[in-house]
Design a protein around this motif. Structure first.
Motif, PDB file in Angstrom:
ATOM      1  N   UNK A  23       0.843  -1.216   0.000  1.00  0.00           N
ATOM      2  CA  UNK A  23       0.000   0.000   0.000  1.00  0.00           C
ATOM      3  C   UNK A  23       0.877   1.264   0.000  1.00  0.00           C
ATOM      4  N   UNK A  24       2.195   1.087  -0.088  1.00  0.00           N
ATOM      5  CA  UNK A  24       3.089   2.244  -0.223  1.00  0.00           C
ATOM      6  C   UNK A  24       3.675   2.746   1.096  1.00  0.00           C
ATOM      7  N   UNK A  25       3.538   1.938   2.169  1.00  0.00           N
ATOM      8  CA  UNK A  25       4.062   2.383   3.465  1.00  0.00           C
ATOM      9  C   UNK A  25       5.258   1.532   3.902  1.00  0.00           C
ATOM     10  N   UNK A  26       6.008   2.081   4.835  1.00  0.00           N
ATOM     11  CA  UNK A  26       7.116   1.317   5.405  1.00  0.00           C
ATOM     12  C   UNK A  26       6.575   0.390   6.500  1.00  0.00           C
ATOM     13  N   UNK A  27       7.260  -0.716   6.705  1.00  0.00           N
ATOM     14  CA  UNK A  27       6.937  -1.606   7.833  1.00  0.00           C
ATOM     15  C   UNK A  27       8.275  -2.086   8.370  1.00  0.00           C
ATOM     16  N   UNK A  28       8.630  -1.593   9.555  1.00  0.00           N
ATOM     17  CA  UNK A  28       9.949  -1.907  10.116  1.00  0.00           C
ATOM     18  C   UNK A  28       9.800  -2.512  11.501  1.00  0.00           C
ATOM     19  N   UNK A  29      10.482  -3.610  11.755  1.00  0.00           N
ATOM     20  CA  UNK A  29      10.543  -4.138  13.113  1.00  0.00           C
ATOM     21  C   UNK A  29      11.402  -3.190  13.937  1.00  0.00           C
ATOM     22  N   UNK A  30      11.075  -3.078  15.206  1.00  0.00           N
ATOM     23  CA  UNK A  30      11.825  -2.126  16.044  1.00  0.00           C
ATOM     24  C   UNK A  30      11.870  -2.608  17.497  1.00  0.00           C
ATOM     25  N   UNK A  31      12.857  -2.115  18.227  1.00  0.00           N
ATOM     26  CA  UNK A  31      12.900  -2.330  19.680  1.00  0.00           C
ATOM     27  C   UNK A  31      13.368  -3.721  20.065  1.00  0.00           C
ATOM     28  N   UNK A  32      12.689  -4.277  21.065  1.00  0.00           N
ATOM     29  CA  UNK A  32      13.130  -5.537  21.678  1.00  0.00           C
ATOM     30  C   UNK A  32      13.321  -6.681  20.702  1.00  0.00           C
ATOM     31  N   UNK A  33      12.439  -6.805  19.687  1.00  0.00           N
ATOM     32  CA  UNK A  33      12.559  -7.954  18.785  1.00  0.00           C
ATOM     33  C   UNK A  33      13.862  -7.870  17.986  1.00  0.00           C
ATOM     34  N   UNK A  34      14.220  -6.672  17.546  1.00  0.00           N
ATOM     35  CA  UNK A  34      15.456  -6.512  16.770  1.00  0.00           C
ATOM     36  C   UNK A  34      16.667  -6.711  17.681  1.00  0.00           C
ATOM     37  N   UNK A  44      10.023 -12.183  22.321  1.00  0.00           N
ATOM     38  CA  UNK A  44       8.719 -12.458  22.936  1.00  0.00           C
ATOM     39  C   UNK A  44       7.607 -11.618  22.332  1.00  0.00           C
ATOM     40  N   UNK A  45       7.877 -10.371  22.003  1.00  0.00           N
ATOM     41  CA  UNK A  45       6.800  -9.603  21.377  1.00  0.00           C
ATOM     42  C   UNK A  45       7.325  -8.794  20.188  1.00  0.00           C
ATOM     43  N   UNK A  46       6.417  -8.629  19.234  1.00  0.00           N
ATOM     44  CA  UNK A  46       6.833  -8.015  17.973  1.00  0.00           C
ATOM     45  C   UNK A  46       6.280  -6.600  17.865  1.00  0.00           C
ATOM     46  N   UNK A  47       7.179  -5.634  17.777  1.00  0.00           N
ATOM     47  CA  UNK A  47       6.795  -4.247  17.542  1.00  0.00           C
ATOM     48  C   UNK A  47       7.180  -3.878  16.117  1.00  0.00           C
ATOM     49  N   UNK A  48       6.220  -3.256  15.425  1.00  0.00           N
ATOM     50  CA  UNK A  48       6.472  -2.816  14.046  1.00  0.00           C
ATOM     51  C   UNK A  48       6.189  -1.323  14.005  1.00  0.00           C
ATOM     52  N   UNK A  49       7.002  -0.558  13.298  1.00  0.00           N
ATOM     53  CA  UNK A  49       6.622   0.843  13.123  1.00  0.00           C
ATOM     54  C   UNK A  49       6.501   1.154  11.647  1.00  0.00           C
TER      55      UNK A  49
END
Ligand code: ATP
Ligand code: MG
Length: 380
Positions: A23-34, A44-49
């Motif tokens: 749809x033209x947007x970014x989707x980046x994993x961030x924080x604890x998961x990375x 344990x938990x997945x954060x996406x920005x």
């Protein structure tokens, strides 16, 4: 640098990222998961920005067949359930105004602004869906060196949100190189902002303290909390002194925050940390078990195997006394033992008298090392 892991290659997680990016947007994993994936630790938990706004995130996810829950819309977070896995999807943000805990945020399309409002450099790492790591602030070098560093000026970042004092020590306990020591400037900033700790909710302090005390070796971080005055501001009367000896005695047994907290002392834990009834009960039992002079087997009998072991370890640390070679076997023997006298064995007694007599006989039985038989105890 490329991330791998079961969590990132999960088809539903990949499908969610693909829906956002097509749809033209970014989707980046961030924080604890990375951070954890880079260290080879479980995620344990997945954060996406993303640069998509929350409503757009919901629309895109629902169109892709996923469930969207508006968990923190005002902060830009939507939880997307995909493949039974919750994904916290948050729009890039920048903090406009802070009050020591909550920020007024503005959405942003800029990853550098998003990174700048995060607490620690090791928590400001991102990864694309294919695992390519993006490191806008140089957090990777800190992570690999196991250096816990604030993003930007520590005093300013702490004044924006005093919870960061606790997060600094928690992340130190879990991730820092123990040889490195703690960042001096950050420690000074923690010490200068003790007043702010009073504004934190018991719930958040409780969560942070439990996580901190569940680290493999929280002793260096807790010692630094004591030096800066943070420990006493949170738990008046607590002392870091016996924690390192306890960790040493634990000898690679699974960490238990309750055992560590009891050794810090201070008491009145439920007034400082929000604890469940069961947690308060366990802490009281541990505390009482340590104070009374009881055999290892008696502690196992009264507290059960797990808490009984914790009581023995905590007591040895607090009283600087050695552990008996067979202590663990003794705790287990106690935990498995059955007191041989029942109410029916004392037909002449009832009510409080019966209770008192049973307790008295149980004390005698415990003093015999849990060996006296029913006949011994009833004098027949
Ligand atoms: P874990 O979930 O393993 O405890 P985490 O790093 O994922 O660790 P979360 O509390 O889930 O921690 O927060 C996710 C991310 O949000 C963090 O990595 C950090 O970038 C950011 N963050 C969380 N709390 C704060 C805060 N108080 N101030 C600034 N950034 C924060
Ligand atoms: Mg997290």
């Amino acid at each position: 640098m490329q991330l791998t892991g079961e969590w990132i290659s999960h088809p539903e997680t990949q499908a969610l990222c693909a829906a956002l990016s097509s749809a033209g947007f970014q989707a980046l994993f961030v924080g604890g998961c990375v951070r954890n994936a880079l260290l080879g630790l479980p995620v344990s938990d997945i954060d996406i920005c993303t640069d998509a706004r929350p409503q757009t995130v919901s629309d895109i996810a629902e169109k892709a067949g996923f469930k969207a829950i508006p968990t923190g819309i005002e902060h830009g977070t939507v939880t997307i359930i995909a493949g039974h896995i919750p994904h916290e999807v948050t729009t890039f943000r920048q903090d406009l105004k802070t009050d020591g805990r909550r920020a007024v945020v503005a959405f942003s399309a800029d990853i550098v602004q998003d990174a700048a409002r995060r607490d620690l450099t090791m928590n400001a790492l991102y990864a694309r869906a294919d695992g390519t790591v993006i490191d806008p602030l140089g957090g990777m070098a800190d992570l690999l060196a196991r250096r816990v560093r604030f993003v930007g000026d520590p005093s300013q970042r702490i004044a924006e949100d005093f919870l960061r004092i606790l997060r600094f020590f928690r992340f130190h306990a879990h991730f820092a190189d123990p040889e490195l020591g703690l960042d001096g400037e950050a420690l000074a900033a923690c010490a200068a902002n003790l007043d702010g700790l009073a504004n934190l909710s018991k719930e958040r302090v409780g969560q942070e303290m439990k996580k901190l005390l569940s680290a493999k070796n929280p002793a260096p971080a807790v010692a630094a909390m004591a030096h800066t005055g943070v420990l006493n501001a949170l738990l008046p009367g607590a002392s870091a002194r016996f924690l390192a000896p306890l960790v040493h005695l634990e000898d690679d047994r699974p960490p238990d925050w309750r055992r560590r907290l009891v050794v810090l002392g201070g008491g009145h834990w439920d007034e400082r940390l929000k604890l469940s009834r069961a947690e308060t009960r366990d802490l009281t039992a541990l505390h009482d078990g340590i104070s009374a002079l009881q055999s290892e087997a008696a502690l196992g009998f009264r507290l059960g195997a797990e808490l009984g072991q914790s009581a023995v370890l905590a007591r040895a640390a607090l009283f600087e006394s050695p552990l008996l070679p067979a202590w663990e076997r003794e705790v287990h023997r106690g935990a498995a033992a059955r007191f041989p006298v029942r109410a029916a064995d004392l037909p002449d007694l009832s009510g409080p008298d019966l209770g008192a007599r049973l307790r008295q006989l149980q004390d005698v039985w415990l003093q015999t090392g849990l060996t006296a038989t029913k006949a011994d105890l009833l004098g027949r």
